[in-house]
Design a protein around this motif. Structure first.
Motif, PDB file in Angstrom:
ATOM      1  N   VAL A 102       0.847  -1.197   0.000  1.00 39.33           N
ATOM      2  CA  VAL A 102       0.000   0.000   0.000  1.00 39.33           C
ATOM      3  C   VAL A 102       0.881   1.245   0.000  1.00 39.33           C
ATOM      4  CG1 VAL A 102      -1.790   1.285   1.237  1.00 39.33           C
ATOM      5  CG2 VAL A 102      -1.808  -1.224   1.279  1.00 39.33           C
ATOM      6  N   ALA A 103       0.524   2.215  -0.839  1.00 43.06           N
ATOM      7  CA  ALA A 103       1.147   3.543  -0.810  1.00 43.06           C
ATOM      8  C   ALA A 103       0.104   4.533  -0.292  1.00 43.06           C
ATOM      9  CB  ALA A 103       1.619   3.944  -2.196  1.00 43.06           C
ATOM     10  N   TYR A 104       0.470   5.263   0.734  1.00 41.76           N
ATOM     11  CA  TYR A 104      -0.466   6.112   1.481  1.00 41.76           C
ATOM     12  C   TYR A 104      -0.083   7.579   1.259  1.00 41.76           C
ATOM     13  CZ  TYR A 104      -2.773   7.703   5.898  1.00 41.76           C
ATOM     14  OH  TYR A 104      -3.532   8.329   6.870  1.00 41.76           O
ATOM     15  N   PHE A 105      -1.001   8.347   0.685  1.00 47.84           N
ATOM     16  CA  PHE A 105      -0.734   9.749   0.339  1.00 47.84           C
ATOM     17  C   PHE A 105      -1.407  10.670   1.351  1.00 47.84           C
ATOM     18  CE2 PHE A 105      -0.034   7.391  -3.441  1.00 47.84           C
ATOM     19  CZ  PHE A 105       0.644   8.164  -4.385  1.00 47.84           C
ATOM     20  N   SER A 106      -0.637  11.580   1.931  1.00 52.44           N
ATOM     21  CA  SER A 106      -1.219  12.543   2.868  1.00 52.44           C
ATOM     22  C   SER A 106      -0.456  13.860   2.790  1.00 52.44           C
ATOM     23  CB  SER A 106      -1.173  11.997   4.302  1.00 52.44           C
ATOM     24  OG  SER A 106      -1.827  12.879   5.199  1.00 52.44           O
ATOM     25  N   ASP A 138       5.692  -0.696  -6.812  1.00 56.26           N
ATOM     26  CA  ASP A 138       4.565  -1.404  -7.422  1.00 56.26           C
ATOM     27  C   ASP A 138       3.487  -1.776  -6.403  1.00 56.26           C
ATOM     28  OD1 ASP A 138       3.060  -2.494  -9.455  1.00 56.26           O
ATOM     29  OD2 ASP A 138       4.008  -4.461  -9.319  1.00 56.26           O
ATOM     30  N   PRO A 139       2.837  -0.764  -5.793  1.00 52.78           N
ATOM     31  CA  PRO A 139       1.807  -1.062  -4.791  1.00 52.78           C
ATOM     32  C   PRO A 139       0.553  -1.646  -5.420  1.00 52.78           C
ATOM     33  CG  PRO A 139       1.836   1.277  -5.251  1.00 52.78           C
ATOM     34  CD  PRO A 139       2.977   0.679  -6.030  1.00 52.78           C
ATOM     35  N   GLU A 140      -0.119  -2.481  -4.648  1.00 51.44           N
ATOM     36  CA  GLU A 140      -1.418  -2.985  -5.101  1.00 51.44           C
ATOM     37  C   GLU A 140      -2.507  -1.956  -4.866  1.00 51.44           C
ATOM     38  OE1 GLU A 140      -1.878  -7.384  -3.966  1.00 51.44           O
ATOM     39  OE2 GLU A 140      -0.074  -6.756  -2.887  1.00 51.44           O
ATOM     40  N   LEU A 141      -2.286  -1.073  -3.893  1.00 53.23           N
ATOM     41  CA  LEU A 141      -3.290  -0.048  -3.586  1.00 53.23           C
ATOM     42  C   LEU A 141      -2.637   1.308  -3.355  1.00 53.23           C
ATOM     43  CD1 LEU A 141      -5.626  -1.952  -1.106  1.00 53.23           C
ATOM     44  CD2 LEU A 141      -6.202  -1.254  -3.429  1.00 53.23           C
ATOM     45  N   TYR A 142      -3.351   2.342  -3.797  1.00 54.15           N
ATOM     46  CA  TYR A 142      -2.997   3.729  -3.515  1.00 54.15           C
ATOM     47  C   TYR A 142      -4.083   4.268  -2.573  1.00 54.15           C
ATOM     48  CZ  TYR A 142       0.157   3.452  -7.565  1.00 54.15           C
ATOM     49  OH  TYR A 142       1.155   3.108  -8.449  1.00 54.15           O
ATOM     50  N   HIS A 143      -3.680   4.673  -1.382  1.00 53.84           N
ATOM     51  CA  HIS A 143      -4.636   5.140  -0.375  1.00 53.84           C
ATOM     52  C   HIS A 143      -4.516   6.662  -0.266  1.00 53.84           C
ATOM     53  CE1 HIS A 143      -6.154   4.859   4.098  1.00 53.84           C
ATOM     54  NE2 HIS A 143      -6.775   5.799   3.391  1.00 53.84           N
ATOM     55  N   LEU A 144      -5.598   7.363  -0.608  1.00 50.99           N
ATOM     56  CA  LEU A 144      -5.618   8.818  -0.483  1.00 50.99           C
ATOM     57  C   LEU A 144      -6.219   9.194   0.869  1.00 50.99           C
ATOM     58  CD1 LEU A 144      -6.966   9.864  -4.023  1.00 50.99           C
ATOM     59  CD2 LEU A 144      -4.600   9.447  -3.311  1.00 50.99           C
ATOM     60  N   ASN A 145      -5.404   9.778   1.747  1.00 51.03           N
ATOM     61  CA  ASN A 145      -5.894  10.292   3.023  1.00 51.03           C
ATOM     62  C   ASN A 145      -6.354  11.726   2.777  1.00 51.03           C
ATOM     63  OD1 ASN A 145      -6.396  10.365   5.826  1.00 51.03           O
ATOM     64  ND2 ASN A 145      -4.419  11.331   6.212  1.00 51.03           N
ATOM     65  N   GLU A 146      -7.650  11.900   2.553  1.00 48.67           N
ATOM     66  CA  GLU A 146      -8.271  13.094   1.976  1.00 48.67           C
ATOM     67  C   GLU A 146      -7.939  13.156   0.487  1.00 48.67           C
ATOM     68  OE1 GLU A 146     -10.559  14.992   2.002  1.00 48.67           O
ATOM     69  OE2 GLU A 146     -11.180  15.372   4.042  1.00 48.67           O
ATOM     70  N   ALA A 147      -8.596  14.067  -0.221  1.00 45.78           N
ATOM     71  CA  ALA A 147      -8.542  14.077  -1.692  1.00 45.78           C
ATOM     72  C   ALA A 147      -7.388  14.919  -2.244  1.00 45.78           C
ATOM     73  CB  ALA A 147      -9.874  14.584  -2.244  1.00 45.78           C
ATOM     74  N   HIS A 148      -6.505  15.404  -1.374  1.00 51.50           N
ATOM     75  CA  HIS A 148      -5.421  16.276  -1.852  1.00 51.50           C
ATOM     76  C   HIS A 148      -4.564  15.606  -2.924  1.00 51.50           C
ATOM     77  CE1 HIS A 148      -6.005  17.560   2.520  1.00 51.50           C
ATOM     78  NE2 HIS A 148      -6.502  18.544   1.795  1.00 51.50           N
ATOM     79  N   GLY A 149      -4.368  14.298  -2.822  1.00 51.70           N
ATOM     80  CA  GLY A 149      -3.496  13.592  -3.758  1.00 51.70           C
ATOM     81  C   GLY A 149      -4.221  12.969  -4.945  1.00 51.70           C
ATOM     82  N   LEU A 150      -5.445  13.437  -5.218  1.00 49.36           N
ATOM     83  CA  LEU A 150      -6.271  12.800  -6.242  1.00 49.36           C
ATOM     84  C   LEU A 150      -5.642  12.851  -7.635  1.00 49.36           C
ATOM     85  CD1 LEU A 150      -8.974  11.462  -7.087  1.00 49.36           C
ATOM     86  CD2 LEU A 150      -9.896  13.796  -7.353  1.00 49.36           C
ATOM     87  N   SER A 151      -4.764  13.809  -7.890  1.00 51.10           N
ATOM     88  CA  SER A 151      -4.134  13.877  -9.220  1.00 51.10           C
ATOM     89  C   SER A 151      -3.383  12.587  -9.546  1.00 51.10           C
ATOM     90  CB  SER A 151      -3.196  15.078  -9.318  1.00 51.10           C
ATOM     91  OG  SER A 151      -2.153  14.984  -8.364  1.00 51.10           O
ATOM     92  N   ALA A 152      -3.019  11.813  -8.524  1.00 50.12           N
ATOM     93  CA  ALA A 152      -2.396  10.501  -8.772  1.00 50.12           C
ATOM     94  C   ALA A 152      -3.304   9.627  -9.629  1.00 50.12           C
ATOM     95  CB  ALA A 152      -2.097   9.796  -7.440  1.00 50.12           C
TER      96      ALA A 152
END
Length: 554
Positions: A20-24, A175-189
């Motif tokens: 998991v890759a976690y964006f915050s 190569d994460p199986e999941l991208y976790h957006l903690n709030e929508a700030h990183g939605l451009s991913a």
């Protein structure tokens, strides 16, 4: 160390094997790393401590803010002053990775820094910076101020987090199986991934999960879609294509709405917030399921272990002595900042968190007659402390802070402190007998500060919002203002009802109990410490993210 084909540098527990890759936008990891503003960061910081303790296969993506959120200082008259001081970190490792992203149709260089898990006992964290000599000055400023007030800069920050983070992950070979957006700030991913997977939205959806923190639609980020396009937010997609893809045909790009359409599962951050979110977003088509995972805080980082030890062995003398010591130590900070000497034997009420209008920092002081009776009482004396950092461009919140500063000058037992970050937060929770929390219901999605207060022997007294309905048993482990029919009240009616109930419970139950039946008071403290220990500890939360989100059937 090598950052090619990156793997987390510890043995992963097979229960948490999924990558998991976690964006915050912010991580409140530890006081020396000033890349956070408030609750969103406190949540992600505790999450990453627990991810380390549970040996989860996660990495974090954040931004290395050159000036942090800001430094809260004082003017000559003690009112709030905002300072921007450069932050330097010798403990971050240079990955040697530099790459370019497009911002406003211009290539911008990005550098990646690394927080080793052993430094602060967290899951691995990568922090992005554009503060490089290769960039022009405007591009350098993208990572200068957390939540920059300039709209174009803020959109550029979202691009840095989302597109920059997703590109870094590719360069790492994680190569994460999941991208976790903690709030929508990183939605451009998501737009980066859409291009990467040959414009196949289903490939994006199966990889994307989303945590929403805002319980009212107006509070969610929206920006002019043409500005976003001009800033290169959509990774080369034209506006008409974006509108068709997102099924959002207006000219205001709603980040949270699109995140809920692009993710395969999302969560609210308390049971109540999950219900509010499902109702709030349910009128839109194509929304992913929204589950509830209640926020939590890391016990190992926050709790006073001595108090727990005395509680567990039934040593009431040691328990009381420890709490008084913690109060006395915290009061040194009060004396240093304000010149006021507080007494550890006196009931101390603390209101400390981010200043925002709906949190109603000054509510207890809004009726001066009752407030004066409270603070001038000789039979049942009280001490009151406020602290918190308003957003530096939130002028109503700054005015409220300054009004409380001026008010406090009239009393030797009322203080307003500056510099509310992780370190002071812990000290004030140790100083508190009563942790006061009075947001307007249902505006607070979670409000986790009371969890860490309970871990330090403070008794929660709150309106019935956020995590509180899952925790407080009135008179057993804390005190709660009973809900009224808020939906059919005007704001001023809600404020008046809550104020009346606050004083009724505070003067009729809370304060007399502290002075007339301390044995029962002590038991309420212990009950709160016990009840928060497992249910609201971030290892539970980090486990639930895997169980309910990462491993959920798609």
């Amino acid at each position: 160390m090598s950052f090619e084909n990156f793997k987390v540098p510890y043995e992963v527990d097979k229960t948490y094997a999924k990558k998991v890759a976690y964006f915050s936008m912010e991580f409140a990891i530890h006081q020396p790393l000033k890349i956070y503003s408030g609750g969103l960061g406190f949540l992600s910081g505790s999450h990453f401590r627990s991810a380390y303790e549970l040996r989860q296969n996660m990495i974090g993506i954040g931004i290395l803010w050159k000036y942090g959120y800001y430094d809260q200082e004082r003017n000559q008259d003690q009112t709030l002053d905002v300072a921007w001081n450069e932050k330097l970190y010798s403990f971050l490792e240079d990955t040697g990775i530099k790459f370019q992203i497009m911002v406003h149709d211009t290539p911008v260089w990005v550098k990646a820094w690394y927080l080793n898990p052993e430094t602060f006992k967290t899951a691995p964290l990568f922090l992005l910076s554009t503060d490089l000599p290769e960039n022009d000055y405007v591009s350098q400023t993208i990572c200068h101020k957390l939540y920059d007030a300039n709209v174009a800069t803020k959109v550029a920050q979202f691009i840095l987090l989302g597109v920059g983070g997703a590109k870094l992950i590719d360069l790492l070979g994680f190569d994460p199986e999941l991208y976790h957006l903690n709030e929508a700030h990183g939605l451009s991913a998501a737009f980066y991934l859409y291009r990467k997977f040959n414009r196949n939205l289903e490939e994006v959806k199966k990889r994307l999960v989303f945590t929403t923190h805002t319980p009212e639609e107006a509070g969610n980020e929206k920006h002019d879609i043409w500005l976003c396009h001009k800033m290169s937010y959509f990774c080369g997609l034209e506006v008409d294509e974006v509108k068709t893809l997102t099924r959002d045909y207006g000219d205001q790009f709603n980040h949270s709405l699109v995140a809920l359409r692009f993710a395969h599962v999302a969560n609210g951050v308390s049971k109540l917030h999950g219900e509010v979110s499902r109702e709030m977003w349910g009128k839109y088509e194509g929304i992913c399921p929204i589950v509830s995972i209640t926020n939590a805080q890391n016990w190992n980082y926050w709790a006073d272990k001595q108090m727990y030890k005395f509680k567990d062995v039934g040593d009431d003398y040691g328990f009381d002595d420890r709490k008084w010591f913690l109060k006395k130590r915290a009061f040194e900070i009060v004396a240093d900042q304000t010149g006021k000497l507080f007494d550890p034997r006196v009931l101390t009420i603390v209101w400390a968190r981010r200043f925002a209008g709906y949190k109603r920092a000054g509510m207890i002081a809004s009726d001066l007659q009752r407030f004066n009776q409270l603070v001038h009482s000789t039979g049942f004396p009280v001490q009151i402390i406020w602290a918190g950092k308003p957003y530096p461009m939130d002028f109503p919140a700054i005015s409220e802070f300054n009004e409380l500063v001026h008010l406090s000058k009239n009393y030797k037992n009322v203080a307003v402190l500056t510099g509310y970050e992780l370190g002071l937060s812990k000290r004030l929770k140790q100083a508190a007998d009563v942790w006061l929390n009075n947001p307007r219901v249902p505006r607070e999605a979670s409000g986790t500060s009371g969890m860490t207060a309970a871990m330090n022997g403070a008794v929660n007294f709150s309106t019935d919002d956020g995590w509180i309905p899952e925790f407080i048993n009135h008179g057993h482990n804390g005190f709660v203002i009973p809900k009224a029919d808020y939906a059919n009240m005007h704001t001023h009616e809600q404020d008046q009802y809550d104020l009346d109930k606050l004083y009724e419970i505070l003067t009729g139950q809370v304060i007399p109990l502290y002075y007339q039946d301390y044995n029962t008071w002590r038991q309420i403290m212990k009950n709160g410490m016990q009840d928060v220990r497992w249910q609201f500890e971030s290892n539970r939360m980090a486990h639930e993210y895997y169980a309910l989100m990462y491993n959920a059937n798609q």
